[in-house]
Design an enzyme around this catalytic site. Sequence first.
Site, PDB file in Angstrom:
ATOM      1  CE  LYS A   1      -3.764  -2.330   2.418  1.00 34.65           C
ATOM      2  NZ  LYS A   1      -4.423  -2.627   3.678  1.00 34.65           N
TER       3      LYS A   1
ATOM      4  CG  ASP B   1      -9.060   0.411   5.262  1.00 27.99           C
ATOM      5  OD1 ASP B   1      -8.702   0.128   4.102  1.00 27.99           O
ATOM      6  OD2 ASP B   1      -8.332   0.244   6.260  1.00 27.99           O
TER       7      ASP B   1
ATOM      8  CD  GLN C   1      -3.211  -4.321   6.926  1.00 27.43           C
ATOM      9  OE1 GLN C   1      -3.162  -3.366   6.168  1.00 27.43           O
ATOM     10  NE2 GLN C   1      -3.919  -5.407   6.643  1.00 27.43           N
TER      11      GLN C   1
END
Length: 306
Positions: A52, A119, A96
């Site tokens: 990412k 997200d 994460q």
Amino acid sequence: MAIILDGNRVRDEIKEALKPRIARLAAAKRRPGLAAVLVGNHSASEIYVRSKLKTSQELGMCSEKITPPESVTTEEMLALVSELNARSDIDGILVQLPLPRQVDAKRILLAVAPDKDVDGFHPYNVGCLVAGLPGPRACTPAGIMALLDRYNIPIEGKRAVVVGRSDIVGKPVSLLLLHRNATVTICHSRTPGLAAVCREADILVAAIGRPARLDAEYIKPGAAVIDVGMNTLGRREDVARIFRNSPEKLSAFDKRGNVLVGDLDPIDVAERAGAYTPVPGGVGPLTIAMLMANTVESAERRLASC
Ligand code: NDP
């Protein structure tokens, strides 16, 4: 012959389209900023976060990795998120998962400012999705919609079956399909007669995490099939069985010691579907591209509101 829905190609197109937007933001001294919080030493998470951040840097965004120790507490994580929420140079925060046991993951995700929740997991943004209001959408579902659109797969009026009801894939992709006027059925591990339901689908989305679980019996001939599953096969006999002794896959296994497969039987889907996503190279590449798109959108929104 079935059309292969090439996720790598669509990812590259999405990234190209983001570049001029990032350049405009940079010219306004507002380069998009992404912060990734990675706790402890979880090797799969490290790989995800690395790719990412690498993508964001390639695109000319600012990114940083914050790595609290495995022993971090919920309170320390909340303080960290609150600091990132307050920083004007950060447009996107991703925490994460999984987090260590002692950390209350729900509280942490709730603490992320909804306008920085790239997200699309925050309940506020989930509510926006349900209500059809603008807001960041979960990245994998958004990537699936981008793929369907790029290949002009008709959605309106079609029967869509989504197998899997997770918060990150199954539920949000079902809502996105519903908003585009598909007639959507959501299935899960307790759905009786799953094969018959799936065989009604013009668009079949499989997100169950079971290697090659859905075979020809589950596929309507000519359907568009989206295989979200990413399952690692670690036994040579499984690779031989699932890929029908494909020399290419067996040699890949011999080199690497594992091979990826989706939730669909890879041979059956290629023979029966009208269009399908390969694994790897289908849905996977789009998840990161959509994360970048959400971060750029967040930066644009914040610049516009200055
Ligand atoms: P979850 O484990 O959170 O959810 C799985 C869902 O599948 C559950 O709803 C479960 O039902 C259902 N299910 C499991 N087995 C069956 C079965 N035999 N028949 C019908 N339904 C079943 O998974 P995720 O949504 O997080 O991920 C799904 C897959 O997608 C995984 O392989 C994951 O690695 C992959 N993935 C890929 C991404 C990408 O970028 N390509 C991103 C995210 C995920 P129930 O609710 O009843 O338990």
